[in-house]
Design a protein around this motif. Structure first.
Motif, short mmCIF file in Angstrom:
data_model
loop_
_atom_site.label_atom_id
_atom_site.label_comp_id
_atom_site.label_asym_id
_atom_site.label_seq_id
_atom_site.Cartn_x
_atom_site.Cartn_y
_atom_site.Cartn_z
N VAL A 49 -28.92 -3.14 5.27
CA VAL A 49 -28.98 -1.74 5.70
C VAL A 49 -30.33 -1.18 5.29
CG1 VAL A 49 -26.53 -1.21 5.86
CG2 VAL A 49 -27.64 -1.14 3.62
N VAL A 50 -30.91 -0.38 6.17
CA VAL A 50 -32.28 0.06 5.98
C VAL A 50 -32.42 1.58 5.89
CG1 VAL A 50 -34.60 0.00 6.95
CG2 VAL A 50 -33.12 -1.99 7.17
N THR A 51 -31.68 2.28 6.73
CA THR A 51 -31.83 3.73 6.83
C THR A 51 -30.81 4.45 5.96
OG1 THR A 51 -32.52 3.39 9.12
CG2 THR A 51 -31.94 5.64 8.45
N GLY A 52 -31.25 5.49 5.26
CA GLY A 52 -30.33 6.29 4.46
C GLY A 52 -29.20 6.82 5.31
N GLY A 53 -27.94 6.64 4.84
CA GLY A 53 -26.79 7.10 5.59
C GLY A 53 -26.28 6.08 6.61
N GLU A 54 -26.98 4.98 6.74
CA GLU A 54 -26.62 3.97 7.76
C GLU A 54 -25.26 3.35 7.44
OE1 GLU A 54 -29.54 0.93 8.12
OE2 GLU A 54 -28.51 -0.12 9.74
N VAL A 55 -24.47 3.13 8.49
CA VAL A 55 -23.19 2.45 8.39
C VAL A 55 -23.21 1.25 9.33
CG1 VAL A 55 -20.70 2.60 8.71
CG2 VAL A 55 -21.95 4.57 7.80
N LYS A 56 -22.85 0.08 8.79
CA LYS A 56 -22.76 -1.13 9.63
C LYS A 56 -21.39 -1.73 9.45
CE LYS A 56 -27.45 -2.82 10.40
NZ LYS A 56 -28.38 -3.96 10.20
N LYS A 57 -20.87 -2.25 10.58
CA LYS A 57 -19.55 -2.89 10.53
C LYS A 57 -19.69 -4.35 10.93
CE LYS A 57 -16.62 1.14 11.15
NZ LYS A 57 -15.45 1.72 11.85
N LEU A 58 -18.98 -5.20 10.17
CA LEU A 58 -18.94 -6.62 10.44
C LEU A 58 -17.47 -7.00 10.39
CD1 LEU A 58 -20.74 -9.17 10.80
CD2 LEU A 58 -20.60 -9.48 8.34
N PHE A 65 -25.06 2.66 3.42
CA PHE A 65 -26.22 2.90 2.57
C PHE A 65 -26.26 4.39 2.26
CE2 PHE A 65 -29.68 1.75 0.30
CZ PHE A 65 -30.92 1.57 0.90
N GLY A 66 -26.42 4.74 1.00
CA GLY A 66 -26.43 6.14 0.61
C GLY A 66 -27.60 6.90 1.23
N ASP A 67 -27.43 8.21 1.39
CA ASP A 67 -28.45 9.04 2.01
C ASP A 67 -29.80 8.93 1.30
OD1 ASP A 67 -26.15 11.77 2.81
OD2 ASP A 67 -26.62 9.90 3.87
N ALA A 68 -29.75 8.82 -0.02
CA ALA A 68 -30.98 8.74 -0.82
C ALA A 68 -31.47 7.31 -1.01
CB ALA A 68 -30.75 9.39 -2.19
N ARG A 69 -30.79 6.36 -0.41
CA ARG A 69 -31.15 4.94 -0.49
C ARG A 69 -31.15 4.42 -1.92
NH1 ARG A 69 -36.26 3.80 1.53
NH2 ARG A 69 -36.84 5.98 1.64
N LYS A 70 -30.21 4.95 -2.73
CA LYS A 70 -30.07 4.47 -4.10
C LYS A 70 -28.75 3.75 -4.32
CE LYS A 70 -32.71 8.19 -6.33
NZ LYS A 70 -32.64 9.26 -7.36
N ASP A 71 -27.81 3.87 -3.38
CA ASP A 71 -26.51 3.30 -3.59
C ASP A 71 -25.93 2.81 -2.27
OD1 ASP A 71 -26.24 6.53 -3.76
OD2 ASP A 71 -24.72 5.65 -2.46
N SER A 72 -24.90 1.98 -2.38
CA SER A 72 -24.28 1.42 -1.20
C SER A 72 -22.83 1.10 -1.51
CB SER A 72 -25.02 0.16 -0.76
OG SER A 72 -24.44 -0.40 0.40
N SER A 73 -22.04 0.96 -0.47
CA SER A 73 -20.64 0.56 -0.64
C SER A 73 -20.26 -0.45 0.41
CB SER A 73 -19.72 1.78 -0.57
OG SER A 73 -19.77 2.37 0.71
N LEU A 74 -19.29 -1.27 0.03
CA LEU A 74 -18.70 -2.27 0.93
C LEU A 74 -17.20 -2.02 0.95
CD1 LEU A 74 -18.14 -4.97 2.39
CD2 LEU A 74 -18.50 -6.12 0.19
N HIS A 75 -16.66 -1.76 2.13
CA HIS A 75 -15.23 -1.53 2.28
C HIS A 75 -14.64 -2.65 3.12
CE1 HIS A 75 -11.52 0.83 2.48
NE2 HIS A 75 -11.45 0.48 3.74
N ILE A 76 -13.58 -3.24 2.60
CA ILE A 76 -12.88 -4.30 3.34
C ILE A 76 -11.50 -3.78 3.72
CG2 ILE A 76 -12.00 -6.66 3.31
CD1 ILE A 76 -14.13 -7.39 1.30
N THR A 77 -11.20 -3.85 4.99
CA THR A 77 -9.89 -3.42 5.51
C THR A 77 -8.99 -4.64 5.68
OG1 THR A 77 -10.97 -1.63 6.71
CG2 THR A 77 -8.74 -2.23 7.40
N ALA A 78 -7.76 -4.50 5.24
CA ALA A 78 -6.77 -5.57 5.40
C ALA A 78 -7.31 -6.90 4.91
CB ALA A 78 -6.32 -5.66 6.85
#
Lengths: 111, 113
Positions: A49-58, A65-78
């Motif tokens: 992820v490159v852009t602040g606030g970007e969301v990618k789904k796989l 990617f956090g708005d300030a580009r300092k943090d990120s999260s990974l969410h797994i469904t099911a």
């Protein structure tokens, strides 16, 4: 020294549950990557992820990617047993795009 | 393509011994790097190279030397092994001007007694 803290460190869940892994830093990164590593193997890139606030789904994985580009999260469904592994975030910075890796989250998904 | 290969897979050394961990890639990548992985600490960069003849230090370079005489090979040398160097070592490569994908080797598990 840039630090990336991941939480939780360990996660054991049952198949079908949802989960979120967090990657936090006080530093700004030009991009952030997520890897999955299985025992006895090297990490394999899942997403960048490159852009602040970007969301990618796989498929069932959602990366943000956090708005300030300092943090990120990974969410797994099911979650499925095949999701079991060590998840690593890595922030890129500098002209050579050196990666700083997080401390890792070990996920176990049981039937 | 074989990708990134590392040898040996496992190694046991005595304190003070020297050895070289081998790394090779067949993807013509300019950027290569060495990491060590320790429990609870993720991967830490030891040394990296942006092309043949060019190397630089990473986060934890002490006790390790590298050289890059060819694009394909990037060996890591331990001059005088210490128990603190017990770890799993990974070599990685990427195309510096193209995709951001970094490819990792299978790792070398080193134990220093």
């Amino acid at each position: 020294t840039q630090l990336l803290e991941q939480s939780p460190q360990f996660l054991s869940i049952q198949e079908g549950e949802n989960l979120t892994v967090y990657c936090n830093s006080s530093s700004v990164f030009s991009s952030l990557q997520w890897y999955r590593q299985e025992p006895g193997e090297g990490p394999v890139l899942l997403v960048t992820v490159v852009t602040g606030g970007e969301v990618k789904k796989l498929k069932r994985l959602t990366f943000q990617f956090g708005d300030a580009r300092k943090d990120s999260s990974l969410h797994i469904t099911a979650a499925q047993p095949g999701d079991t592994g060590l998840y690593l975030c890595a922030g890129a910075s500098g002209t050579a795009s050196k990666l700083t890796f997080g401390t890792g989250t070990r996920l176990q998904v049981t039937l | 393509n074989a990708g990134v290969t590392q040898t040996p897979k496992f190694q046991v050394l005595k304190t003070g011994q020297s050895m070289t961990l081998q790394c090779a890639q067949d993807m013509n990548h300019e950027y290569m790097s060495w990491y060590r992985q320790d429990p609870g600490m993720g991967l830490r960069l030891i040394h990296y190279s942006v092309g043949a003849g060019i190397t630089d230090q990473g986060e934890v370079p002490n006790g390790y030397n590298v050289s890059r005489s060819t694009t394909e090979d990037f060996p890591l040398r331990l001059l005088s092994a210490a128990p603190s160097q017990t770890s799993v070592y990974f070599c990685a490569s990427r195309d510096i001007s193209g995709s951001d994908t970094q490819y990792f080797g299978p790792g070398t598990r080193l134990t220093v007694l």
